[in-house]
Scaffold this motif. Structure first.
Motif, mmCIF file in Angstrom:
data_model
loop_
_atom_site.group_PDB
_atom_site.id
_atom_site.type_symbol
_atom_site.label_atom_id
_atom_site.label_comp_id
_atom_site.label_asym_id
_atom_site.label_seq_id
_atom_site.Cartn_x
_atom_site.Cartn_y
_atom_site.Cartn_z
ATOM 1 N N ARG A 43 42.780 55.359 37.054
ATOM 2 C CA ARG A 43 41.448 55.994 36.627
ATOM 3 C C ARG A 43 40.826 56.231 37.961
ATOM 4 N NH1 ARG A 43 36.732 53.404 33.369
ATOM 5 N NH2 ARG A 43 36.472 52.634 35.377
ATOM 6 N N SER A 44 40.761 55.177 38.653
ATOM 7 C CA SER A 44 39.713 55.327 39.916
ATOM 8 C C SER A 44 40.488 56.175 41.082
ATOM 9 C CB SER A 44 39.645 53.929 40.713
ATOM 10 O OG SER A 44 38.936 53.187 39.788
ATOM 11 N N THR A 45 41.764 56.213 41.076
ATOM 12 C CA THR A 45 42.569 57.178 42.219
ATOM 13 C C THR A 45 42.273 58.544 41.550
ATOM 14 O OG1 THR A 45 44.166 55.537 42.350
ATOM 15 C CG2 THR A 45 44.773 57.568 43.025
ATOM 16 N N GLN A 46 42.587 58.702 40.464
ATOM 17 C CA GLN A 46 42.335 60.223 39.771
ATOM 18 C C GLN A 46 40.771 60.673 39.992
ATOM 19 O OE1 GLN A 46 43.545 59.391 35.704
ATOM 20 N NE2 GLN A 46 45.599 60.288 36.198
ATOM 21 N N ALA A 74 33.158 61.331 49.607
ATOM 22 C CA ALA A 74 33.536 60.955 48.264
ATOM 23 C C ALA A 74 33.691 59.487 48.061
ATOM 24 C CB ALA A 74 34.472 61.794 47.708
ATOM 25 N N THR A 75 34.507 58.728 48.940
ATOM 26 C CA THR A 75 34.859 57.490 48.947
ATOM 27 C C THR A 75 33.621 56.412 49.010
ATOM 28 O OG1 THR A 75 37.194 58.016 50.016
ATOM 29 C CG2 THR A 75 36.606 56.100 49.855
ATOM 30 N N ARG A 80 29.940 53.075 45.644
ATOM 31 C CA ARG A 80 28.446 52.932 45.394
ATOM 32 C C ARG A 80 28.528 52.970 43.922
ATOM 33 N NH1 ARG A 80 23.856 55.181 44.264
ATOM 34 N NH2 ARG A 80 24.820 57.535 44.319
ATOM 35 N N THR A 81 29.229 53.734 43.122
ATOM 36 C CA THR A 81 28.961 53.882 41.750
ATOM 37 C C THR A 81 29.940 53.562 41.060
ATOM 38 O OG1 THR A 81 29.637 56.266 42.010
ATOM 39 C CG2 THR A 81 27.537 56.056 42.374
ATOM 40 N N GLU A 82 31.231 53.509 41.202
ATOM 41 C CA GLU A 82 32.281 53.543 40.366
ATOM 42 C C GLU A 82 32.619 51.835 40.102
ATOM 43 O OE1 GLU A 82 35.247 55.133 37.656
ATOM 44 O OE2 GLU A 82 33.762 56.065 38.866
ATOM 45 N N ALA A 87 36.488 46.223 44.039
ATOM 46 C CA ALA A 87 37.196 45.116 43.619
ATOM 47 C C ALA A 87 38.576 45.260 43.596
ATOM 48 C CB ALA A 87 36.597 44.301 42.499
ATOM 49 N N ILE A 88 39.110 46.029 42.949
ATOM 50 C CA ILE A 88 40.318 46.415 42.701
ATOM 51 C C ILE A 88 41.432 46.588 43.804
ATOM 52 C CG2 ILE A 88 40.095 47.008 40.264
ATOM 53 C CD1 ILE A 88 40.716 50.069 41.391
ATOM 54 N N ARG A 89 40.822 46.771 45.012
ATOM 55 C CA ARG A 89 41.521 47.099 46.277
ATOM 56 C C ARG A 89 42.774 47.841 45.778
ATOM 57 N NH1 ARG A 89 40.526 47.767 50.636
ATOM 58 N NH2 ARG A 89 42.143 46.681 51.497
#
Length: 176
Positions: A43-46, A74-75, A80-82, A87-89
């Motif tokens: 989800r984070s990658t998307q 964007a990264t 900052r927000t996601e 933490a998931i690296r």
């Protein structure tokens, strides 16, 4: 939860409790905590890819250099927000024992490379693909450090990364 306690201490029971679901419901969709983290990473990658394209369009970038700045921005915004992004690296397959993270990072790098190639004539090839892996891995290390305190990010560190990545990309373009 991963932001709060880290991956190592996460359990599926904690996920169920936080989600307000039964443990059986969690296990119906995720066989273990690694699957939960993998889903979060996907989800984070998307979302990062979506934010990059939006930032690129909103910025009106006229060069690959400006597009790269939009990607860094964007990264940083994701850090900052996601929830859970830092933490998931998700670039570090060793965290979960899965090679899926490496595949996601390669796919994300390939997508960025393709956008830059299509919009700005950025070169393609094996060295460029390898460069995106190096830059993605280093971005996550540097930006994670810069965002240790989300309320007071180390913007100078982020700018050093931006300078370093741009110089490296310019060298790769010159050699292509």
């Amino acid at each position: 939860m991963i932001d709060e306690i880290g991956f190592e201490r996460l359990t599926t029971a904690m996920v169920a409790e936080r989600a307000g679901a039964s443990i059986g419901t969690v296990y119906r969709y995720f066989p273990d905590r690694i699957a939960v983290v993998e889903a979060l990473a996907i989800r984070s990658t998307q979302r990062l890819a979506e934010r990059f394209l939006s930032a690129l369009d909103e910025s009106g970038a006229g060069s690959w250099q400006e597009a790269c700045d939009a990607l860094v921005d964007a990264t940083v915004e994701m850090y900052r927000t996601e929830p859970g992004f830092r933490a998931i690296r998700f670039g570090d397959a060793a965290d979960t024992g899965s090679r899926d993270a490496e595949d996601r990072m390669a796919a994300l790098g390939a997508a960025v490379s393709q956008v830059l190639h299509d919009r700005f004539g950025f070169p393609a090839g094996e060295r460029v693909a390898r460069t995106w892996v190096v830059l993605a891995e280093s971005a996550h290390a540097v930006i994670a450090r810069a965002m240790r305190d989300r309320s007071a990010p180390d913007t100078a560190l982020i700018e050093e990364y931006r300078t370093m990545s741009r110089a490296h990309l310019e060298a790769v373009v010159a050699a292509s």
